[in-house]
Design an enzyme around this catalytic site. Structure first.
Site, short mmCIF file in Angstrom:
data_model
loop_
_atom_site.label_atom_id
_atom_site.label_comp_id
_atom_site.label_asym_id
_atom_site.label_seq_id
_atom_site.Cartn_x
_atom_site.Cartn_y
_atom_site.Cartn_z
N HIS A 1 -10.56 -9.80 -7.09
CA HIS A 1 -10.39 -8.48 -6.46
C HIS A 1 -9.56 -7.64 -7.42
CE1 HIS A 1 -9.25 -5.49 -3.53
NE2 HIS A 1 -8.18 -6.09 -3.06
N GLU B 1 -7.69 -4.93 -6.88
CA GLU B 1 -6.50 -4.19 -6.44
C GLU B 1 -5.30 -4.67 -7.24
OE1 GLU B 1 -6.00 -3.92 -2.18
OE2 GLU B 1 -4.76 -2.13 -2.39
N HIS C 1 0.87 -1.19 0.00
CA HIS C 1 0.00 0.00 0.00
C HIS C 1 0.90 1.24 0.00
CE1 HIS C 1 -3.89 -2.07 1.70
NE2 HIS C 1 -3.73 -2.26 0.41
N HIS D 1 -2.20 -14.02 -0.59
CA HIS D 1 -0.91 -13.60 0.00
C HIS D 1 -0.48 -14.63 1.04
CE1 HIS D 1 -1.01 -9.58 -1.70
NE2 HIS D 1 -2.18 -9.33 -1.16
N HIS E 1 -11.42 -6.77 1.42
CA HIS E 1 -11.49 -5.48 2.09
C HIS E 1 -11.88 -4.33 1.14
CE1 HIS E 1 -7.36 -3.86 0.75
NE2 HIS E 1 -7.52 -5.00 0.12
N TYR F 1 -1.61 -8.53 9.60
CA TYR F 1 -2.43 -8.28 8.40
C TYR F 1 -3.87 -7.98 8.80
CZ TYR F 1 -3.95 -9.03 3.55
OH TYR F 1 -4.46 -8.88 2.29
N ASP G 1 -7.63 -11.86 -0.56
CA ASP G 1 -6.91 -11.25 0.57
C ASP G 1 -7.27 -11.88 1.92
OD1 ASP G 1 -5.36 -9.38 -0.81
OD2 ASP G 1 -6.92 -7.85 -0.75
N ASP H 1 -2.27 -5.40 -6.90
CA ASP H 1 -1.34 -6.49 -6.56
C ASP H 1 -1.86 -7.85 -7.08
OD1 ASP H 1 -3.30 -5.90 -4.57
OD2 ASP H 1 -2.30 -7.21 -3.13
#
Ligand code: FEO
Length: 395
Positions: free
Chosen positions: A79, A81, A23, A227, A147, A194, A166, A83
């Site tokens: 997701h 995001e 992030h 992750h 999230h 996390y 995530d 990454d």
């Protein structure tokens, strides 16, 4: 190189040993991380998620060594995001018409980031499924705000694998991939960090979602996160932990956080710690100078704590920026049901304890009455107030 997960399911992600933060610089990474992507080769060939943009070329090249990219029937984006979606632009250049299964919100996040509204999106919602042959199906479960609003999980019947993205992850690099191969202490330390730093604000939703998934009574043999480790040894242990963490979690611990200019406020921090220990010998005490210690690791300790004490000297009619910035982050994480006390030294005007009191109440803490507002350097009278704070926090 792909690695076998189970039957015809393979890991095709990136073990990122070089990652130092996440992030941007907002989340410290101490043990590397992984961006886990998966390839299912049943009658249908399915790719689940990709990797972060810097590893895009490596990812697509490696994937092309394993399979003819044109053979991919569809991609699941759990997701948006970057990454996990960062390699999509390079991949879609090679296979532009391939369907992408994702939530309606993921269409927004993917289009907003990559500007390809022409991609072949197939919007799914909870309960939708798609056959992948050999009697197996992928079933989609929206994980809204776990999230991001676009998050979802994908469950594979037959092999009983939950691709959770995530949720249940950690920043932890591990070539061996599976939780039974991990260093247990590091794994759990990273898992709680996390949760505390990313998922805690959404704890009520975590609890509700776990109850919703448990009610479905699905057999889960493997939880394949995006992750860190893939949970195959007692995979539900991390679900049970998340359930516990999602309910205003606390241990018998008090964390003291401060910054200091000329060490007066530091002395108060240490005195409060000693008084807590005297009054309640079993209570764990942790003390951190917020300017010198990792802010995410402090947050993990706050997550574990039943109470905190926060100190800053008065500077410029306010508090030190290290403490002020940290309290902004504290508010963002929406801790509940925790007490707080304030303390600080001053030379002239002495606003710091009032400001700390207001800021901590605004961050959702129950601020106790006793405080130490110390003019110049602490002496016996100031130190004696530490026991009042300790008692109020331990009660
Ligand atoms: Fe691992 Fe929300 O991305």
């Amino acid at each position: 190189m792909k690695k076998l997960i189970k039957n015809n399911v393979y890991w095709v992600g990136k073990v990122d040993w070089e990652l130092e933060s996440f992030h941007g610089s907002d989340f410290s990474v101490n043990h590397g991380s992984t961006q886990n992507a998966y390839l299912i080769q049943e009658e249908k060939t399915v790719l689940i998620d990709t990797v972060w943009r810097p590893h895009s070329t490596e990812f697509v090249d490696n994937l092309a060594k394993e399979i003819d990219l044109d053979k991919i029937d569809f991609i699941v984006v759990n997701h948006g995001e970057v990454d996990h979606s960062g390699a999509l632009p390079d991949l879609m250049e090679r296979i532009p018409d391939t369907p992408i299964y994702c939530t309606a919100n993921a269409v927004k996040s993917l289009t907003g980031q990559f500007h390809h509204p022409e991609w072949n999106f197939r919007v799914v919602k909870t309960g939708d499924s798609v056959d992948i042959g050999n009697g197996k199906k992928l079933v989609f479960v929206e994980m809204r705000m776990l999230h991001w609003p676009d998050s979802m999980a994908t469950y594979m019947t037959g092999d009983n694998i939950l691709f959770s993205n995530d949720a249940f992850g950690q920043h932890y690099a591990l070539e061996e991939l599976f939780n039974d191969k991990a260093d247990t202490c590091t794994l759990w330390e990273e898992a709680i960090k996390y949760y505390a730093n990313i998922l805690n604000p959404y704890s009520p939703l975590v609890k509700k979602k776990i109850e919703e998934i448990q009610a479905l009574n699905l057999p889960i043999d493997i939880i394949a996160t995006s992750h860190g480790v893939i949970w195959r040894d007692n995979p539900l242990q991390i679900v049970e932990k998340y359930y516990e963490w999602s309910q205003d979690y606390q241990e018998d611990q008090i964390t003291i956080v401060y910054d200091t200019m000329w060490e007066g406020t530091m002395q108060l921090a240490h005195k409060i710690g000693k008084e807590i220990s005297k009054i309640s010998p079993d209570t764990k005490v942790k003390i951190f100078n917020v300017a010198r210690y990792d802010k995410n690791d402090i947050m993990t300790e706050v997550f574990r704590s039943k109470a905190i004490a926060v100190g800053s000297p008065t500077v410029g009619n306010s508090i030190l920026s290290s403490v002020g910035g940290w309290i902004d982050f504290l508010k963002e994480l929406r801790f509940k049901n925790k007490k707080a006390a304030v303390f600080g030294c001053y030379g002239w005007s002495g606003e710091s304890t009032k400001i700390l009191r207001e800021r901590l109440a605004d961050a959702g803490f129950l601020v106790v009455e006793p405080e130490i507002r110390c003019n110049w350097n602490p002496e016996e009278d100031d130190f004696s107030k530490a026991s009042d704070i300790a008692r109020a926090l331990c009660e």
